[in-house]
Design an enzyme around this catalytic site. Structure first.
Site, PDB file in Angstrom:
ATOM      1  N   HIS A   6      -3.308 -35.596  -1.670  1.00  0.00           N
ATOM      2  CA  HIS A   6      -3.640 -34.369  -2.417  1.00  0.00           C
ATOM      3  C   HIS A   6      -3.360 -34.662  -3.894  1.00  0.00           C
ATOM      4  CE1 HIS A   6      -4.402 -30.256  -3.204  1.00  0.00           C
ATOM      5  NE2 HIS A   6      -3.295 -29.687  -2.757  1.00  0.00           N
ATOM      6  N   HIS A  61     -13.420 -36.215  -0.220  1.00  0.00           N
ATOM      7  CA  HIS A  61     -12.943 -34.845  -0.352  1.00  0.00           C
ATOM      8  C   HIS A  61     -13.305 -34.083   0.908  1.00  0.00           C
ATOM      9  CE1 HIS A  61     -12.244 -30.853  -1.984  1.00  0.00           C
ATOM     10  NE2 HIS A  61     -11.500 -31.465  -2.884  1.00  0.00           N
ATOM     11  N   ASP A  83      -9.523 -36.687  -9.060  1.00  0.00           N
ATOM     12  CA  ASP A  83      -8.404 -37.528  -9.464  1.00  0.00           C
ATOM     13  C   ASP A  83      -8.779 -38.969  -9.768  1.00  0.00           C
ATOM     14  OD1 ASP A  83      -6.414 -35.688  -9.602  1.00  0.00           O
ATOM     15  OD2 ASP A  83      -6.087 -35.695  -7.447  1.00  0.00           O
TER      16      ASP A  83
HETATM   17  N1  ACO Z   1     -11.253 -44.475   1.395  1.00  0.00           N
HETATM   18  C1  ACO Z   1     -11.727 -45.062   2.533  1.00  0.00           C
HETATM   19  N2  ACO Z   1     -12.109 -44.379   3.625  1.00  0.00           N
HETATM   20  C2  ACO Z   1     -11.990 -43.049   3.587  1.00  0.00           C
HETATM   21  C3  ACO Z   1     -11.516 -42.357   2.447  1.00  0.00           C
HETATM   22  C4  ACO Z   1     -11.135 -43.131   1.338  1.00  0.00           C
HETATM   23  N3  ACO Z   1     -10.682 -42.535   0.205  1.00  0.00           N
HETATM   24  N4  ACO Z   1     -11.493 -41.036   2.697  1.00  0.00           N
HETATM   25  C5  ACO Z   1     -11.957 -40.891   3.929  1.00  0.00           C
HETATM   26  N5  ACO Z   1     -12.258 -42.089   4.472  1.00  0.00           N
HETATM   27  C6  ACO Z   1     -12.845 -42.361   5.793  1.00  0.00           C
HETATM   28  C7  ACO Z   1     -11.835 -42.166   6.906  1.00  0.00           C
HETATM   29  O1  ACO Z   1     -11.163 -43.377   7.229  1.00  0.00           O
HETATM   30  C8  ACO Z   1     -12.745 -41.700   8.020  1.00  0.00           C
HETATM   31  O2  ACO Z   1     -13.435 -42.816   8.529  1.00  0.00           O
HETATM   32  P1  ACO Z   1     -13.758 -42.925  10.113  1.00  0.00           P
HETATM   33  O3  ACO Z   1     -14.699 -41.791  10.388  1.00  0.00           O
HETATM   34  O4  ACO Z   1     -14.352 -44.274  10.262  1.00  0.00           O
HETATM   35  O5  ACO Z   1     -12.434 -42.754  10.810  1.00  0.00           O
HETATM   36  C9  ACO Z   1     -13.772 -40.830   7.310  1.00  0.00           C
HETATM   37  O6  ACO Z   1     -13.848 -41.352   5.974  1.00  0.00           O
HETATM   38  C10 ACO Z   1     -13.412 -39.337   7.260  1.00  0.00           C
HETATM   39  O7  ACO Z   1     -12.094 -39.232   6.728  1.00  0.00           O
HETATM   40  P2  ACO Z   1     -11.120 -37.998   6.996  1.00  0.00           P
HETATM   41  O8  ACO Z   1      -9.706 -38.425   6.782  1.00  0.00           O
HETATM   42  O9  ACO Z   1     -11.458 -37.379   8.320  1.00  0.00           O
HETATM   43  O10 ACO Z   1     -11.589 -37.016   5.852  1.00  0.00           O
HETATM   44  P3  ACO Z   1     -10.818 -35.710   5.390  1.00  0.00           P
HETATM   45  O11 ACO Z   1     -11.820 -34.739   4.978  1.00  0.00           O
HETATM   46  O12 ACO Z   1      -9.846 -35.299   6.450  1.00  0.00           O
HETATM   47  O13 ACO Z   1      -9.923 -36.216   4.162  1.00  0.00           O
HETATM   48  C11 ACO Z   1      -9.227 -36.743   1.971  1.00  0.00           C
HETATM   49  C12 ACO Z   1     -10.196 -35.910   2.838  1.00  0.00           C
HETATM   50  C13 ACO Z   1      -7.783 -36.496   2.423  1.00  0.00           C
HETATM   51  C14 ACO Z   1      -9.363 -36.312   0.516  1.00  0.00           C
HETATM   52  C15 ACO Z   1      -9.588 -38.258   2.132  1.00  0.00           C
HETATM   53  O14 ACO Z   1     -10.924 -38.484   1.709  1.00  0.00           O
HETATM   54  C16 ACO Z   1      -8.625 -39.172   1.379  1.00  0.00           C
HETATM   55  O15 ACO Z   1      -7.566 -39.518   1.931  1.00  0.00           O
HETATM   56  N6  ACO Z   1      -8.972 -39.578   0.115  1.00  0.00           N
HETATM   57  C17 ACO Z   1      -8.100 -40.418  -0.677  1.00  0.00           C
HETATM   58  C18 ACO Z   1      -6.990 -39.599  -1.303  1.00  0.00           C
HETATM   59  C19 ACO Z   1      -7.512 -38.720  -2.434  1.00  0.00           C
HETATM   60  O16 ACO Z   1      -8.197 -39.170  -3.333  1.00  0.00           O
HETATM   61  N7  ACO Z   1      -7.084 -37.446  -2.378  1.00  0.00           N
HETATM   62  C20 ACO Z   1      -7.424 -36.461  -3.440  1.00  0.00           C
HETATM   63  C21 ACO Z   1      -8.332 -35.421  -2.910  1.00  0.00           C
HETATM   64  S1  ACO Z   1      -8.796 -34.333  -4.188  1.00  0.00           S
HETATM   65  C22 ACO Z   1      -7.461 -33.336  -4.421  1.00  0.00           C
HETATM   66  O17 ACO Z   1      -6.627 -33.131  -3.584  1.00  0.00           O
HETATM   67  C23 ACO Z   1      -7.326 -32.706  -5.668  1.00  0.00           C
END
Ligand code: ACO
Length: 436
Positions: free
Chosen positions: A275, A315, A371
């Protein structure tokens, strides 16, 4: 009930149920069925009734809200109906905070009064300062912020009266005014520097920069480009509907806890790397990559699951692009003109270029989020990486408080208490320890 209902047939019993559908402002703003209406669907008298199973609340509306609208498919973000692009261009963070909290943009007199009110509450009590001095020299500023905001509830005990509008208003003013002071003190504490008291002649962000950076000069004069850039970043971070930290704020607030305790909880939720801790994680990731040449192998490691996630990408809601990331990218150019470029920018651009072409990221709708670039700007402005999450918490305080206030006056307010599907052991006997 016509179109505004759902017919559900339970194949276990052959029974059909009619469940109403409620819309938001218009259908794409969300249409939902009351989850409790599913409880009537059961196979026997003893059956508890049907629940929905939704880990991470990916498809659950926890409230009706009139504050922020996000359309993740089309990359739209609006506060109280106002597009984020227009606010970033024309508004200020304090005006935007007023909009989020009160529902309308202020007129000139209202804005002056609001600015005066906030400015008069920027000081923190000397006891709070002493409390902060108790943290170790290497304490993370976000940990200091969370602890100190929580401690404020012991200083303003009337804050417990959350049903009183006047008390809510007072705590809201205090929190918005004091967050930059606590954040700056947390930073200076971690640097072993003396605290700088607020300068109420300066703007909200100008004063924050003053409290971070003032040295021996009599009056600190913020660079107008950096002051404005920080203000725009604050506007972009001010609210984002029911995200993790805002949901934490509402969950804690639903027990009628005081707002300082609730904000401490919300800030704790923000701290995590998935987050608000992501901006710090992005910078650490870019530093670790080290050079443009290392980007392809880093992307391969992410794809194979060995390199962790690509921080600043993806996201829960935006599946096309994050409009905030686009505004930030433009802002970066203005900042770099003053500060000189950040060498990490090249690595970030290459990472973005490769990721946007790669099927792994494209097929999962992974795009740069708010971010991805904010940390690069903060770093170019001379801000240390450890305070990046703090820089998110300051503006988000306005959003947390707007959502908290909306929740408290909602006639549907009930304590947040989700259910579970129990998958543990069936009833069994206690076996004395000597027989185990
Ligand atoms: N890098 C690589 N793979 C990713 C990423 C990433 N940043 N984000 C998601 N994925 C992949 C997951 O491994 C998953 O793959 P799979 O289907 O093969 O298992 C798929 O994409 C879906 O991911 P989820 O975790 O189910 O997506 P969710 O919607 O739950 O998570 C989140 C969203 C937490 C933002 C995620 O994309 C993440 O961890 N991003 C990196 C951290 C980040 O930048 N957070 C800031 C968000 S913006 C904010 O809070 C202001």
């Amino acid at each position: 009930m016509g179109d505004d209902s759902l017919s559900i047939t339970d194949n276990r019993t052959g029974k059909t149920y009619e469940i109403p559908i409620h819309y938001g402002t218009y259908p794409t703003c969300g249409a939902a069925i009351p989850a409790l209406d599913l409880r009537q669907i059961r196979v026997s008298e003893e059956d508890f009734g049907l629940l929905t199973y939704d880990p991470g609340f990916t498809n659950t509306a926890s409230c009706r809200s009139g504050i922020t609208f996000v359309d993740g498919e089309r990359g739209i973000l609006r506060y109280r109906g106002h597009p984020i692009e227009q606010l970033a261009e024309q508004s200020t963070h304090l005006e935007t905070a007023y909009l989020l909290l009160r529902g309308e943009l202020p007129n000139e007199e209202e804005l002056n009064e609001w600015t005066h009110e906030i400015t008069q509450h920027t000081m923190i009590l000397e006891n709070v300062k002493k409390f902060m001095e108790g943290f170790r020299y290497d304490a993370h500023p976000m940990g200091i912020l969370i602890g100190t905001v929580g401690a404020l509830s012991t200083f303003y005990q009337e804050a417990k009266d959350v049903q009183d509008e006047e008390s809510r208003r007072k705590q809201t003013t205090r929190l918005i005014a004091k967050m930059p002071t606590i954040a700056a003190f947390a930073y200076r504490h971690s640097r072993g520097l003396p605290y700088v008291y607020p300068d109420n002649d300066l703007s909200y962000t100008g004063n924050f920069l003053n409290m971070l950076w003032k040295a021996t000069e009599l009056k600190y004069e913020p660079d107008p480009v950096l002051e404005r850039a920080l203000d725009v970043l604050f506007i972009l971070h001010a609210d984002h509907e029911q995200n993790c930290s805002t949901s934490a704020m509402r969950v804690i607030g639903s027990s009628l806890a005081d707002p300082y305790s609730a904000i401490a909880g919300a800030a704790a939720a923000l701290y995590g790397p998935r987050h608000g801790g992501a901006n710090e994680a992005v910078l650490r990731m870019l530093t670790e990559i080290g050079s443009v040449g290392n980007v392809p192998s880093f992307v391969e490691r992410v794809k194979s699951g060995e390199g962790g996630r690509l921080m600043g990408f993806g996201h829960r809601v935006y599946k096309n692009y994050d409009p905030r990331a686009q505004i930030i990218k433009q802002l970066a150019d203005e900042v770099f003109e003053v500060t000189g470029p950040n060498p990490l920018l090249e690595i970030a651009l290459e990472l973005e270029r490769i990721a946007l072409e790669d099927d792994y990221f494209v097929s999962r709708n992974l795009y740069p989020n708010v971010d991805f670039y904010s940390g690069i700007i903060y770093q170019a402005m001379g801000l240390p990486v450890a305070i990046f999450p703090v820089l998110f918490a300051i503006p988000r305080t306005a959003g947390w408080l707007a959502q908290w206030q909306e929740m408290l006056i909602d006639p549907n307010l009930r304590i947040a208490r989700p259910r579970q599907v129990y998958v543990g052991a069936d009833e069994r006997k206690y076996v004395p320890i000597e027989e185990r």
